[in-house]
Design a protein around this motif. Sequence first.
Motif, mmCIF file in Angstrom:
data_model
loop_
_atom_site.group_PDB
_atom_site.id
_atom_site.type_symbol
_atom_site.label_atom_id
_atom_site.label_comp_id
_atom_site.label_asym_id
_atom_site.label_seq_id
_atom_site.Cartn_x
_atom_site.Cartn_y
_atom_site.Cartn_z
ATOM 1 N N ASP A 241 -36.216 28.273 25.937
ATOM 2 C CA ASP A 241 -37.269 27.352 26.363
ATOM 3 C C ASP A 241 -37.696 26.485 25.191
ATOM 4 O OD1 ASP A 241 -39.477 26.012 27.335
ATOM 5 O OD2 ASP A 241 -40.345 27.747 28.326
ATOM 6 N N LEU A 242 -37.309 25.203 25.249
ATOM 7 C CA LEU A 242 -37.722 24.202 24.258
ATOM 8 C C LEU A 242 -38.500 23.082 24.941
ATOM 9 C CD1 LEU A 242 -34.451 23.839 22.140
ATOM 10 C CD2 LEU A 242 -36.403 25.331 21.721
ATOM 11 N N SER A 243 -39.187 23.379 26.024
ATOM 12 C CA SER A 243 -39.865 22.356 26.820
ATOM 13 C C SER A 243 -41.065 21.767 26.092
ATOM 14 C CB SER A 243 -40.313 22.969 28.153
ATOM 15 O OG SER A 243 -41.147 24.101 27.932
ATOM 16 N N ALA A 244 -41.488 20.583 26.578
ATOM 17 C CA ALA A 244 -42.698 19.906 26.102
ATOM 18 C C ALA A 244 -42.667 19.653 24.605
ATOM 19 C CB ALA A 244 -43.945 20.697 26.497
ATOM 20 N N ASN A 245 -41.546 19.163 24.112
ATOM 21 C CA ASN A 245 -41.424 18.727 22.724
ATOM 22 C C ASN A 245 -40.942 17.275 22.718
ATOM 23 O OD1 ASN A 245 -41.977 21.053 20.768
ATOM 24 N ND2 ASN A 245 -40.685 22.055 22.304
ATOM 25 N N ARG A 246 -40.341 16.836 21.630
ATOM 26 C CA ARG A 246 -39.852 15.457 21.545
ATOM 27 C C ARG A 246 -38.397 15.433 21.081
ATOM 28 N NH1 ARG A 246 -45.150 14.715 19.561
ATOM 29 N NH2 ARG A 246 -44.464 14.709 17.388
ATOM 30 N N PHE A 247 -37.605 16.341 21.638
ATOM 31 C CA PHE A 247 -36.180 16.338 21.322
ATOM 32 C C PHE A 247 -35.531 15.068 21.878
ATOM 33 C CE2 PHE A 247 -37.014 20.951 21.086
ATOM 34 C CZ PHE A 247 -36.521 21.189 19.805
ATOM 35 N N THR A 248 -34.614 14.534 21.136
ATOM 36 C CA THR A 248 -33.968 13.273 21.522
ATOM 37 C C THR A 248 -32.456 13.450 21.605
ATOM 38 O OG1 THR A 248 -33.932 12.637 19.181
ATOM 39 C CG2 THR A 248 -35.779 11.853 20.509
ATOM 40 N N GLY A 249 -31.813 12.375 22.017
ATOM 41 C CA GLY A 249 -30.364 12.405 22.143
ATOM 42 C C GLY A 249 -29.937 13.092 23.417
ATOM 43 N N PRO A 250 -28.644 13.248 23.615
ATOM 44 C CA PRO A 250 -28.158 13.954 24.814
ATOM 45 C C PRO A 250 -28.377 15.456 24.700
ATOM 46 C CG PRO A 250 -26.336 13.408 23.386
ATOM 47 C CD PRO A 250 -27.545 12.784 22.748
ATOM 48 N N ILE A 251 -28.417 16.120 25.840
ATOM 49 C CA ILE A 251 -28.465 17.579 25.827
ATOM 50 C C ILE A 251 -27.130 18.080 25.268
ATOM 51 C CG2 ILE A 251 -28.566 19.649 27.266
ATOM 52 C CD1 ILE A 251 -30.372 18.179 29.156
ATOM 53 N N PRO A 252 -27.164 18.826 24.166
ATOM 54 C CA PRO A 252 -25.889 19.211 23.530
ATOM 55 C C PRO A 252 -25.101 20.197 24.380
ATOM 56 C CG PRO A 252 -27.741 20.302 22.467
ATOM 57 C CD PRO A 252 -28.337 19.339 23.441
ATOM 58 N N SER A 253 -23.811 20.047 24.353
ATOM 59 C CA SER A 253 -22.944 20.930 25.143
ATOM 60 C C SER A 253 -22.964 22.362 24.626
ATOM 61 C CB SER A 253 -21.507 20.387 25.125
ATOM 62 O OG SER A 253 -21.040 20.303 23.782
ATOM 63 N N LEU A 254 -23.462 22.559 23.379
ATOM 64 C CA LEU A 254 -23.485 23.915 22.817
ATOM 65 C C LEU A 254 -24.309 24.857 23.674
ATOM 66 C CD1 LEU A 254 -26.409 24.731 21.200
ATOM 67 C CD2 LEU A 254 -25.667 22.765 19.852
#
Length: 987
Positions: A241-254
Amino acid sequence: MASTLIFLLFFTVPLSFHLNSALNQEGLYLLRVKDSLSDPAGSLANWSDRDATPCNWTGITCDHLNSVISVNLDGASLSGPFPMFLCRLPSLSRLSLANNSINSSLPVSIWSCRNLTYLDLSENLFVGTLPYSLADIRFLRYINFEANNFSGDIPSSFGNFRQLETLRITENLLNGTIPAALGRITSLKLLQLAYNPFSPGRLPPELGNLTNLEELWLCDCNLEGPIPESFVGLNRLENFDLSANRFTGPIPSLIFKLKSVVQIELYSNLFTGKLPTGWSNLTELRRFDAAMNRLTGTIPDELCELPLQSLNLYENQLDGQIPESIANSTNLYELRLFENHLIGSLPNELGKNSALQTLDVSYNNLSGKIPEHLCQRGALEELVLIYNSFSGNIPESLGKCWRLMRIRMRSNRLSGEVPADFWGLPRVYLLDLDSNAFSGNISHKIFGARNLSTLSISKNMFSGSIPNEIGSLQNLIELSAHDNYLGGEIPSSLVHLGLLGKLDLSNNHLSGEIPRGIRYLKQLNELNLANNRLFGEIPDEIGSISVLNYLDLSRNSFSGSIPRSLQNLKLNTLNLSNNQLSGEVPPIFAKGVYRDSFLGNPGLCSHVAGSCNPKGENKNRVFLWILRSVFMIAGLVFLVGVVWFVWKYKKVKKTNKSVTMTKWTSFHKLGFSEFEISDCLKEANVIGRGASGKVYKVDLSNGETVAVKKLWERNETGFCNIDSEKDEFKIEVETLGKVRHKNIVRLWCCCNTGSSKLLVYEYMPNGSLGDLLHINKSKLLNWWTRFKIMLDAAEGLSYLHHDCVPSIVHRDVKPNNILLDEDFGAKISDFGVAKILKTVNRGVESMSVIAGSRGYIAPEYAYTLRVNEKSDIYSFGIVILELVTGRAPTDPDFREKDLATWVRLTLDKKGIDHVLDPNLNSEFKEHICRVLDIGLLCTSSLPMNRPSMRRVVKMLQVLADNIPNDAQKDGKIFPSLYNNCDHESMV
């Protein structure tokens, strides 16, 4: 050196009490713990030196040698500093002080509890930084510090833990960064740091070394940048769960290479681009929630082929069709895809292979028919299809879907007859078929919908009569069926719907008279029967529906006179136009606000409508002109006299101002004098400042304490309008001087010296609700305390609105004006802008300027400057929402929205968990939801839809009657009267 000396003293000074006690040494240490804590609930009452060992004491567990190995004092209502004497227990391995009010910092010497393996200090009032020495407790496996007030950094020394498996520090005030050193705790299985105001920063890639990690919860931690590639090594991770942050870019395939993950929560970030490939690796994935991002592209087939239980991709920018393969997910019970740009139809086999419970695809561009198999497994509870282009009929199979509770099909192109059984589904509380092309009759089987509270079927082509069985729906609150082709008479059984608040049957073909007994609809707030074929007289009994404030009977064939009883109502909207009414319009309606309410009634006589033309008017025109002239001259003479008198009075007052004696007015029997009060008005005694003045705490010689408000002098501030200081003083004195109620703050006396004005109140030791709620003290307010405050404040406002003659409108209801006594009993205060409504004008009064506080002002008041009790009810609704959400109405997160709008939108898009104050115990969520419904009802944009304060009190009392006496103590709550926690059940 000093700290070492203190430590040596702590462990070497012998106990100097209970010298003759038979209690062993560990028991004596625990008695010292008892002495250091406040125990108002008596949880430690059986800790006594009459015992030989403490092994039978509350919360104490011993081993076979009678050595204390565990202290568990969860929820014991204890307060005070952290009891360091616990660290003298040599065998203590488990310590839990959760859910208390321990209000100190955690001392550095905590390392002396060297044998601890389990430490739970959650839900307390700890402050300060986390001690670096905690990592010296080498055997710790479990740490829980959630829901405290710890601040600063997570010490890098925590990386020295070698056996730690659980680290929970959620819901604190940590404002440093997440240290890379945590990546050294390779034994860690659960890491929860959510809901902390960390400094903006990136997720440390070193956390990818936690190869034993099973749960990672970093929601709302101010994280930004990409997700580190090193996380591909978290092979045991199940919940991510990394919700409600400001991660950018595509969702990594990892992420999709994590072999054990079963739940992924990525909502409320800034991801862009398409969903990556690689779904086939997630063979055990149960929940995927990537909602509220900026995802674009289509939903990949690989994702839909997984054994998903829950798929949430709502509020993105996804387009294309929903893959047919999603219907093959045999475990799928929840599918939420609302607010995207999806096209095409729903998969034909959806619901056939899994026990689907929730389907929400609203606000898309979907079309086609509703799939036949949605409820094949009989589990469907929620079906939301609003604002799409679905067509065709409602499948007959949905009429057998007995577990359905919430149905929304508004604004589609559905047509045909609604299946007869569909009308009578027993658990449905919301049925919304609005704005489609349905035809046919309302089935008599509707009597089976015993739980129905909202029935909205407007803007369709329904015909036939309204079945008499609708009167058996005792839970019905809203019936909206306007703009159809319904005919026949209004069924007489409708008068049995005691909870009905809205009845809108306008724009139909109804005939006959309004049913007798309509006075029994005591909760009816809105009645709209416009544009039908109704006739007969308007029933006089309508005037006894005290909460009615919207009445539209226009464009019918009503005859006779307007009932005088309508003057008893506080109507925001009245429309009786285009009927066959005759006689005079009642005097209360002879004002401009009702100018268009009576048009098209040739037999009515109304000066407002300009329809009165008494015979003989021409003959008496000269006489009337002379009479008016006489009155004008007399009025001019009187006006000149008043001006002269005022000028003379001010001149005399100015001359004598220097010798004006103190005017002291008391409203109760007092045990102090004005001189004692004036001597204590020092800066050191100031406990508050507001727009109108300072507030002082005054300790009197007789042992009592009072609060004194000293109004600002006009030359001290520049904001006063037209001697507003004098007006506030006068209004507050006039209002509180005659009010007597347990939930209205008591005004002891007032003092007017000419140069300064003082108001002396009873002192409220817990200050204002605003201070506790929004200045990092909200954890002092558990749910039952908040609920009690709501009920107390509601009773105070209800007294002002309904029991004072004339009525009083407060005009500035907000948490800062709700004061709390020593038992957190609430009292309404600050009546500086209150308005006493004139008896002859119980509807609305117009103000020259807006009074109140930003965020609490009712929308119609801001635009029209008209005020009545509904303005207070809106403000009180905002207070309820603040208590439920913990958010101020001017929270910058709302941007251009107000609190009520934010709550409604968040409920619709994210659900109840994103609205509730995280400080509240989730065990009481259903009860909180019911209160939230009341708050939303009070903040309706239309005043007519807001309940009266008397009704608000009644609704809260119903909820209060269902609270067990020990609910606050043991955390239990009875099952709610309602079956579901959904804000639309009442709103």
